[in-house]
Design an enzyme around this catalytic site. Structure first.
Site, short mmCIF file in Angstrom:
data_model
loop_
_atom_site.label_atom_id
_atom_site.label_comp_id
_atom_site.label_asym_id
_atom_site.label_seq_id
_atom_site.Cartn_x
_atom_site.Cartn_y
_atom_site.Cartn_z
N GLU A 167 19.26 -8.96 -2.27
CA GLU A 167 20.16 -8.30 -3.22
C GLU A 167 19.69 -6.90 -3.64
O GLU A 167 19.23 -6.69 -4.77
CB GLU A 167 20.36 -9.19 -4.46
CG GLU A 167 20.96 -10.54 -4.11
CD GLU A 167 21.24 -11.44 -5.31
OE1 GLU A 167 20.79 -11.10 -6.42
OE2 GLU A 167 21.90 -12.46 -5.14
N GLU A 351 23.85 -17.24 -0.63
CA GLU A 351 23.76 -17.82 -1.98
C GLU A 351 25.16 -18.03 -2.52
O GLU A 351 26.02 -17.15 -2.41
CB GLU A 351 23.03 -16.91 -2.97
CG GLU A 351 21.55 -16.87 -2.84
CD GLU A 351 20.88 -15.99 -3.91
OE1 GLU A 351 21.46 -15.83 -5.01
OE2 GLU A 351 19.79 -15.47 -3.62
O1 IFM Z 1 18.78 -16.67 -9.69
C1 IFM Z 1 19.45 -15.63 -9.03
C2 IFM Z 1 18.74 -15.28 -7.74
O2 IFM Z 1 17.43 -14.92 -7.97
C3 IFM Z 1 19.44 -14.16 -7.04
N1 IFM Z 1 20.85 -14.36 -6.93
C4 IFM Z 1 21.57 -14.81 -8.10
C5 IFM Z 1 20.88 -16.00 -8.72
C6 IFM Z 1 21.65 -16.48 -9.96
O3 IFM Z 1 21.70 -15.49 -10.94
#
Ligand code: IFM
Length: 439
Positions: A167, A351
């Protein structure tokens, strides 16, 4: 769940994701200090000033945690390597215990038939490098390349896939413009530089891993559907700016070797000189693209400097994070990413998941519904020809949710942060059933 493996093309992969600082227990095993330790120690930054010192104690309990991944019938375990665990000072001599840990971890995945999907950096920058300006310092690309070489020389031979940075928007904008994450800056110049350097580091790490003979290398970006809060031209332009610096900046850099015009409007004056020359590195070819997706935002214009916008509360049902549930956004990003940036390259949902108010024994239906709704979108876009090859849940277990401490629970598995006992939630059991292999 309302799906089974058989609803997906042969070879489609299901996985669960975690990250080092959020689960390992950073105080253990000789890891060096990171900017998250000091950010959390600064009053007002993190709920109850909680940090990742113990977290889920995955450092000692990884075998049981990987049993949970295997027993859920998942194929892939997406994890990250802590820079400060491997190189406590960020550069120089490695921590043998840290290297041994990741060595054991990867072997433990393989013993359980799991594919190790590594992320090199998921946010805990060594303090010694933060002292030198962290992501605002162009030299970070070289430091990151050196770290990549050290860790991947040790585990790269057994990794199924690798992505340099989780990210990039969070590493740069969230942390240097909004100040919500370490290092907690609010500075447009630092933001622009971090956004560019994070991509330079990405490309450098890809080149290093290619040099080591590794394959299946990718990039993982996060996305939020930006919808104009109303029909006005101002709101539509504001949403387009949000979309440009959030969703398109990093994909454009990696896959097109340029930055979107709407993002350059505000960022160009602050980019380091000669930034265009770095695209030769930034566009180092990758083998897949990962999308992290959770929600949408309603955006209206704001009467202040660029990007001159504000978020407006939306009407849809929300998760415990206050994030609207908007599965159509996932379909949108999978489709547009393939169409505009990646073509036939495999896409993974790296994710997706939600924070719930869950406790053991309580219904976990909202999470089951959330997963069903998003998996359904994945199925739909595959039917439309989008090359999605896998779907990974965030997260395997409840963990350290950064500035929100341990309060927000994203896990398929509940963690009691006093006893550290793990208890599968109903969503875990439902997923396990859905993913049962027929032979
Ligand atoms: O917990 C985070 C993760 O570290 C990165 N993506 C989003 C998740 C939820 O906020």
């Amino acid at each position: 769940m309302n799906f089974t493996r058989d609803d997906f093309p042969k070879g489609f992969l299901f996985g669960a994701a975690t990250s080092s600082y959020q689960i390992e227990g950073h105080a253990q095993g000789g890891a060096g200090p990171t900017h998250w330790d000091t950010f959390a120690a600064t009053p007002g930054n993190v709920v109850r000033a909680e940090n990742g010192a113990l977290a889920c104690d995955h450092y000692h309990r990884y075998e049981g945690d990987l049993d949970l991944v295997r027993d859920a019938n998942l194929d892939v375990y997406r994890f990250s390597t802590s820079w400060a665990r491997v190189l406590p000072e960020g550069r120089g001599g490695p921590n043998p215990e840290g290297l041994d840990f990741y060595d054991r971890l990867v072997d433990a995945m393989l013993e359980r038939g799991l594919k190790p999907a590594a992320t090199l950096y998921h946010w805990e920058l060594p303090s010694a490098l933060a002292d030198l300006g962290g992501w605002r310092n162009r030299d970070i690309a070289g430091w990151f390349g050196d770290f990549t070489e050290v860790i991947m020389r040790r585990i790269g031979d057994r990794i199924w896939s690798a992505a340099p940075i989780n990210e990039p928007w969070c590493v740069s904008w969230l942390s240097h413009f909004l100040g919500h994450h370490a290092p907690g800056l609010r500075d447009i110049r630092g933001t622009a530089r971090a956004m560019h350097h994070v991509l330079l580091a990405h490309g450098t790490a890809i080149q290093v891993m290619r040099g080591l003979g590794m394959g299946n290398l990718g990039a993982v970006c996060n996305f939020e559907y930006a919808q104009a809060a109303d029909d006005s031209a101002e709101s539509r332009a504001a949403a387009a700016r949000y979309d440009a610096y959030y969703n398109r900046f990093f994909l454009s850099g990696i896959f097109q070797g340029r930055y979107p015009a709407e993002a350059l409007e505000g960022l160009e004056p602050h980019l380091p000189s000669g930034w265009q020359d770095d695209f030769a590195t930034i566009t180092a070819p990758v083998d897949w693209c990962g999308l992290n997706y959770y929600t949408r935002k309603l955006i209206a214009a704001g009467d202040w400097p660029w990007p001159a916008l504000r978020e407006v509360e939306g009407p849809l049902p929300k998760t415990e994070m206050g994030w609207e549930v908007y599965p159509d956004g996932l379909a949108h990003f999978l489709t547009t990413t393939a169409r505009e940036f990646t073509g036939a390259l495999p896409l993974y949902v790296t994710e997706n998941g939600m924070a719930g108010a869950d406790r053991p024994g309580q219904p976990d239906q909202p999470r089951i519904d959330y997963i069903n709704a998003h998996v359904d979108k994945v199925r739909q876009v595959i039917a439309d020809g989008v090359p999605v090859r896998g779907y990974f849940l965030w997260s395997l277990m409840d963990n350290y949710e950064w500035a929100l401490g341990y309060e927000k629970r994203f896990g398929l598995v509940h963690v009691d942060f006093d006893s550290l006992q793990r208890t599968p939630k109903a969503s875990y059991d439902a997923l396990k059933l859905a993913l049962t292999r027929s032979c």
